[in-house]
Design a protein around this motif. Structure first.
Motif, PDB file in Angstrom:
ATOM      1  N   ILE A 131       0.857  -1.185   0.000  1.00  0.00           N
ATOM      2  CA  ILE A 131       0.000   0.000   0.000  1.00  0.00           C
ATOM      3  C   ILE A 131       0.890   1.230   0.000  1.00  0.00           C
ATOM      4  N   ALA A 132       0.579   2.173  -0.864  1.00  0.00           N
ATOM      5  CA  ALA A 132       1.390   3.391  -0.949  1.00  0.00           C
ATOM      6  C   ALA A 132       1.156   4.270   0.275  1.00  0.00           C
ATOM      7  N   PHE A 133       2.240   4.900   0.742  1.00  0.00           N
ATOM      8  CA  PHE A 133       2.131   5.814   1.867  1.00  0.00           C
ATOM      9  C   PHE A 133       2.595   7.223   1.517  1.00  0.00           C
ATOM     10  N   ALA A 134       3.143   7.402   0.292  1.00  0.00           N
ATOM     11  CA  ALA A 134       3.584   8.720  -0.144  1.00  0.00           C
ATOM     12  C   ALA A 134       3.811   8.678  -1.648  1.00  0.00           C
TER      13      ALA A 134
ATOM     14  N   LEU B 175       5.239   5.406  -3.260  1.00  0.00           N
ATOM     15  CA  LEU B 175       6.206   4.757  -2.382  1.00  0.00           C
ATOM     16  C   LEU B 175       5.494   3.732  -1.512  1.00  0.00           C
ATOM     17  N   ARG B 176       5.953   2.486  -1.595  1.00  0.00           N
ATOM     18  CA  ARG B 176       5.362   1.402  -0.809  1.00  0.00           C
ATOM     19  C   ARG B 176       6.334   0.819   0.208  1.00  0.00           C
ATOM     20  N   PHE B 177       7.614   1.015  -0.002  1.00  0.00           N
ATOM     21  CA  PHE B 177       8.625   0.531   0.943  1.00  0.00           C
ATOM     22  C   PHE B 177       9.889   1.341   0.735  1.00  0.00           C
TER      23      PHE B 177
ATOM     24  N   PRO C 285      -4.669  -0.124   8.215  1.00  0.00           N
ATOM     25  CA  PRO C 285      -3.295   0.035   7.713  1.00  0.00           C
ATOM     26  C   PRO C 285      -2.600   1.243   8.324  1.00  0.00           C
ATOM     27  N   TYR C 286      -1.392   1.015   8.837  1.00  0.00           N
ATOM     28  CA  TYR C 286      -0.586   2.087   9.423  1.00  0.00           C
ATOM     29  C   TYR C 286       0.823   2.036   8.853  1.00  0.00           C
ATOM     30  N   VAL C 287       1.372   3.220   8.651  1.00  0.00           N
ATOM     31  CA  VAL C 287       2.755   3.333   8.217  1.00  0.00           C
ATOM     32  C   VAL C 287       3.654   3.071   9.432  1.00  0.00           C
ATOM     33  N   HIS C 288       4.513   2.069   9.297  1.00  0.00           N
ATOM     34  CA  HIS C 288       5.487   1.740  10.335  1.00  0.00           C
ATOM     35  C   HIS C 288       6.842   2.326   9.930  1.00  0.00           C
ATOM     36  N   THR C 289       7.417   3.140  10.775  1.00  0.00           N
ATOM     37  CA  THR C 289       8.753   3.675  10.547  1.00  0.00           C
ATOM     38  C   THR C 289       9.667   3.163  11.646  1.00  0.00           C
TER      39      THR C 289
ATOM     40  N   THR D 249      14.036   0.102  -4.910  1.00  0.00           N
ATOM     41  CA  THR D 249      12.794  -0.019  -5.673  1.00  0.00           C
ATOM     42  C   THR D 249      11.631   0.302  -4.741  1.00  0.00           C
ATOM     43  N   PRO D 250      11.462   1.557  -4.355  1.00  0.00           N
ATOM     44  CA  PRO D 250      10.479   1.901  -3.321  1.00  0.00           C
ATOM     45  C   PRO D 250       9.026   1.706  -3.738  1.00  0.00           C
ATOM     46  N   GLU D 251       8.791   1.518  -5.049  1.00  0.00           N
ATOM     47  CA  GLU D 251       7.408   1.278  -5.477  1.00  0.00           C
ATOM     48  C   GLU D 251       6.982  -0.171  -5.263  1.00  0.00           C
ATOM     49  N   ALA D 252       7.881  -1.021  -4.811  1.00  0.00           N
ATOM     50  CA  ALA D 252       7.584  -2.433  -4.585  1.00  0.00           C
ATOM     51  C   ALA D 252       8.182  -2.871  -3.253  1.00  0.00           C
ATOM     52  N   LEU D 253       7.658  -3.972  -2.728  1.00  0.00           N
ATOM     53  CA  LEU D 253       8.193  -4.532  -1.492  1.00  0.00           C
ATOM     54  C   LEU D 253       9.382  -5.445  -1.790  1.00  0.00           C
TER      55      LEU D 253
END
Length: 220
Positions: free
Chosen positions: A69-72, A81-83, A105-109, A175-179
């Motif tokens: 899931i995209a977060f930005a 950005l997914r990862f 869904p929550y963004v984990h940093t 590759t931030p668009e993919a996990l």
């Protein structure tokens, strides 16, 4: 015989008895100290093992349930950005259980913070993921400390290379668009004792339109 009994113990006998008694007490106290030290050491090891299990279980559960899931949005490339990840920080989206009062869904940093005594800690920030954006809480909530007193932390990532084969480990995920397919986490105490290594497979890598992790570098 009666005369000898009347004389009582000689000085040598008294000294010998005192020495034997002192030796026995010293041996008893030494045994007690050894048993106490052994028990304390056992408690420390049990506490360390319990902490390692708790931290490892948290990281494994959160990362293995990461969603594509995209977060930005990357302003330069326009990609979602997914990862994102490097050697000391990673960001991804995963569902939080309802019992934590933050279901969905929550963004984990996860990021490494250095303490003043040269040790390190891992902190966790959580923010809601909604419509491809990260929604910060109001008022902002301070990060939670996942684990403290570390001497070394290293995050690494692995995906498929251009030939469709599993690539090597990289300190950055490019590759931030993919996990990524796998995440490796290496931890060590500040005294240098290494924790059991963690290699976590992201179960939903390549699903939900996030791609398949192609293009991840092959650096070891």
């Amino acid at each position: 015989m009666n005369a000898r009994r009347a004389r009582g113990f000689t000085l040598i006998e008294v000294i010998l008895a005192t020495v034997l008694l002192a030796s026995g007490l010293a041996l008893a106290f030494a045994s007690l100290r050894a048993a106490s030290a052994t028990a304390t050491r056992g408690e420390q090891i049990a506490h360390r093992d319990e902490r390692m299990r708790a931290v490892s279980n948290f990281l494994r559960r959160r990362l293995s349930s990461a969603r594509s899931i995209a977060f930005a949005l990357d302003a330069a490339s326009g990609q979602q950005l997914r990862f994102s990840g490097d050697g000391e920080q990673m960001r991804f989206v995963a569902d939080l259980p309802d019992y934590l009062g933050r279901g969905g869904p929550y963004v984990h940093t996860l990021h490494v913070v250095r303490n003043g005594d040269s040790s390190e800690r891992i902190e966790v920030d959580l923010a809601m993921a909604l419509g491809g954006q990260t929604i910060a809480e109001s008022p902002p909530r301070p990060p939670d400390v996942l684990v403290d007193g570390l001497g070394n932390v290293r995050f690494r990532y692995r995906g498929m290379n251009a030939d469709g084969q599993l690539g090597g480990w990289s300190d950055t995920w490019d590759t931030p668009e993919a996990l990524p397919l796998q995440v490796s986490i290496d931890l060590a105490d500040k005294n240098g004792r290494a924790w059991p290594g963690l290699i976590i497979a992201l179960q939903l890598a390549g699903s939900e339109g996030g791609g398949n992790g192609l293009g991840a570098p092959d650096r070891l």
